[in-house]
Design an enzyme around this catalytic site. Structure first.
Site, PDB file in Angstrom:
ATOM      1  N   HIS A 265       0.840  -1.208   0.000  1.00 57.29           N
ATOM      2  CA  HIS A 265       0.000   0.000   0.000  1.00 57.29           C
ATOM      3  C   HIS A 265       0.866   1.246   0.000  1.00 57.29           C
ATOM      4  CE1 HIS A 265      -3.601  -2.296   1.783  1.00 57.29           C
ATOM      5  NE2 HIS A 265      -3.470  -2.442   0.497  1.00 57.29           N
ATOM      6  N   CYS A 562     -23.195  13.867 -16.622  1.00 58.32           N
ATOM      7  CA  CYS A 562     -22.467  15.097 -16.283  1.00 58.32           C
ATOM      8  C   CYS A 562     -22.239  15.256 -14.778  1.00 58.32           C
ATOM      9  CB  CYS A 562     -23.186  16.324 -16.839  1.00 58.32           C
ATOM     10  SG  CYS A 562     -24.811  16.574 -16.132  1.00 58.32           S
TER      11      CYS A 562
END
Ligand code: PEP
Ligand code: MG
Length: 600
Positions: A265, A562
């Site tokens: 990570h 959108c």
């Protein structure tokens, strides 16, 4: 009856094989457990002779499942069949998506003598002195009870968008059940880390340490990192994921880690932060003088010659040029790997943002938020018409949304009655009821500015077919009254109110197009106000994707999207695969959105 049937029924078994070279590691395990927990049945996982509860992250991780290991899921009780099917499907897709991070290819170099070689986490060239990691522990007096510290840590992790933090949250939820004091927690974490040591999943040890530090900080035991005031290259054994954000705000130029892997990570976050970094598994010392960390060539040069420094600086310049070139690609079409063209449009609010959109590579305007055109003072009719003309001249394909005032958007020159629930009140297309003259003037200005240009006009917050047909007929009346031909105008709606999801077949008969506003659609589907400071609806929830699937499947008219989801790197692939071929995003997200599409 069904209770007894479930109680005495035989468990359903399925074998699953780990096919990812990364093994069945924390992030996929966290997603798997999260789905398993949504079923009421008992779910166990068995590998060799060890059986664990598959609804617990740390239990499942303790099986240390690596590539080619086959384990058995045993599911018993209510909805066992459903759970088996869902978990099998998820597991297969997790394995498919979890591709191994390949060793990044090294570039060649011409340094007189490379002092050390390493593995690349993130390419780049840094020139600065080496600085060894330092921290100090500060004990605060205002401590919280242990249970509250755990709860707050879970809440912090839940607020993050990062998979890593969500996976850590699942781990902590598991630990919460068995630890009642800090000592308990430390003991459990030490045990978990010992189990992971030497396995392919050992990179997850830092996640446990990170969790422990997070809980400790809520208990008043803070770990403070100490950084120099000058540029530096950090030397550390490993870093906790939470430390990378703090590090990014310092004068760090590069990072050298000793004990991590390119799949950890820490490595993923360093890459995401764009920090030049390398793994060198050797003891290194801090230095007063500049060294060269050439992470692209995977080398560290301790005593660089003048020529070495010159060559490093040339590499830095070359990297800068490459970045600029990538940015130049923003004007190229966004083609998926299969060759499908996806239109990347912009969401804009005024003339300057429309111009920026053009410079950033937008291919059209998917949403002109007309309420932001004039923020302070009511515009004159001429002022409106001029602004529209200027914007319309920039692109061929433009969608203008009529005023979407109300909810959290108020304009000083428009008076709206105070309401108890403004998001559920007079907003968007509903202004036709209360502010007809204002909207008529706006439509007149839009039609005039459009001249004979093909233009899309869309109404926000539409919740019924009648609302749309009423608004459209008012628009047609405006044109008739002004003697304007509007055969060049298409009329459509924003899909942002959930009722529309069930009316698409009826809307198909009257609208010319749809644009999905996921910001409001998410708010209304989850009944969580989009501006709420504590509550946060998950825009990546399967609920949203099934709503989108429904729209795309039932619509017979063009559909674009959108809402902010259109620029979310975790959503773009799914949106494209769903059949959404026009994404409208903020101007600054255009280049990146195109780049992501190119990898779909
Ligand atoms: C939306 O709701 O997703 C949207 C694009 O509109 P706005 O954010 O302006 O409400
Ligand atoms: Mg909206």
């Amino acid at each position: 009856m069904s209770f007894f049937k479930n109680l005495f029924s035989k468990p359903l078994n399925i074998t699953l094989t780990v096919t990812s070279s990364n093994g069945f590691h924390l992030r996929p395990v966290a997603q798997f457990v999260s789905l398993a927990k949504s079923f009421p049945c008992n779910i166990d996982a068995t590998f060799h002779d060890k059986t664990v509860n598959a609804k617990k992250v740390n239990a499942l991780l303790s099986l240390s499942l690596e590539k080619e290991n086959t384990f058995t899921l045993s599911i018993k009780g209510k909805d066992a069949k459903k759970a088996l099917h869902a978990l099998n499907t998820l597991f297969l897709s997790l394995m498919k998506e979890d591709v191994e991070v390949k060793n990044i290819e090294k570039t060649s170099h011409s340094y007189a003598k490379a002092s050390y070689e390493g593995d690349i986490i993130a390419k780049g060239v840094a020139i600065a002195p080496l600085y060894a990691y330092q921290d100090e522990i500060i004990h605060h007096t205002n401590t919280l009870p242990f249970s509250e510290a755990i709860q707050l840590s879970i809440e912090d992790l839940g607020k993050s968008d990062l998979d890593i933090n969500l996976a850590q949250k699942e781990l902590l939820l598991g630990l919460q059940e068995s630890a009642t004091t800090l000592e308990d927690l430390e003991a459990h974490i030490t045990q978990a880390c010992q189990n992971l040591e030497g396995t392919k999943l050992s990179a997850k040890i830092v996640d446990y340490q990170d969790i422990l530090q997070r809980v400790k900080s809520h208990l008043g035991i803070e770990k403070k990192l100490i950084f120099p005031e000058h540029d530096f290259i950090l030397l550390a054994n490993d870093l906790l994921p939470s430390e990378i954000e703090i590090l990014s705000q310092s004068k760090v130029k590069g990072v050298i880690l000793k004990e991590t892997s390119i799949n950890s990570h820490t490595a993923i976050l360093l890459r995401a932060a764009g920090l030049t970094s390398l793994i060198i598994n050797q003891a290194l010392k801090a230095s007063q003088e500049d060294v060269i960390l050439d992470a692209s060539a995977a080398v560290l040069v301790i005593d660089p010659t003048e020529k070495d420094l010159e060559s490093a600086k040339t590499s830095q310049d070359e990297i800068e040029t490459q970045k600029e070139q990538a940015s130049e690609k923003r004007f190229d079409k966004a083609l998926t790997s299969k060759g499908h063209t996806i239109n990347v449009y912009a969401n804009v609010g005024d003339v300057p943002s429309a111009k920026t959109a053009k410079e950033e590579g937008a291919e059209g305007i998917g949403l002109l938020r007309s309420e932001f055109l004039f923020k302070e003072v009511a515009p004159t009719f001429e002022g409106q018409s001029e602004a529209y003309s200027e914007i319309f001249s920039l692109f061929d394909d433009i969608t203008v949304r009529t005023l979407d005032v109300g909810g959290d958007k108020n304009l000083p020159y428009i008076s709206l009655e105070k309401e108890n629930n403004p998001f559920l009140g007079i907003r968007g297309v509903r202004l036709f009821k209360t502010h007809l003259a204002l909207l008529e003037e706006q439509l007149h200005a839009i039609f005039l500015a459009a001249k004979s240009k093909k233009l899309k006009v869309m109404f926000p917050m539409v919740s019924s077919v009648e609302e749309f047909t009423h608004a459209k007929s008012l628009a047609e009346n405006v044109a008739k009254k002004q003697g304007l031909d509007i055969s060049n105008i298409l009329f459509g709606i924003m899909i942002e109110v959930p009722s529309v999801l069930f009316l698409i077949k009826d809307f198909n008969d009257v609208v010319d197009f749809y644009s999905i506003g996921t910001n409001d659609l998410t708010q209304y589907l989850f009944a969580i106000e989009r501006t709420h400071s504590t509550l946060k609806a998950d825009e990546l929830s399967p609920v949203i994707f099934s709503a989108l699937t429904r729209i795309v499947t039932e619509s017979t008219k063009p559909v674009s999207i959108c809402g902010e989801l259109a620029a979310n790197d975790k959503a773009i692939k799914q949106l494209v695969n769903l059949g959404l071929h026009t994404l409208s995003v903020s101007p600054k997200s255009i280049a990146q959105t195109k780049e992501i599409i190119r990898h779909v």
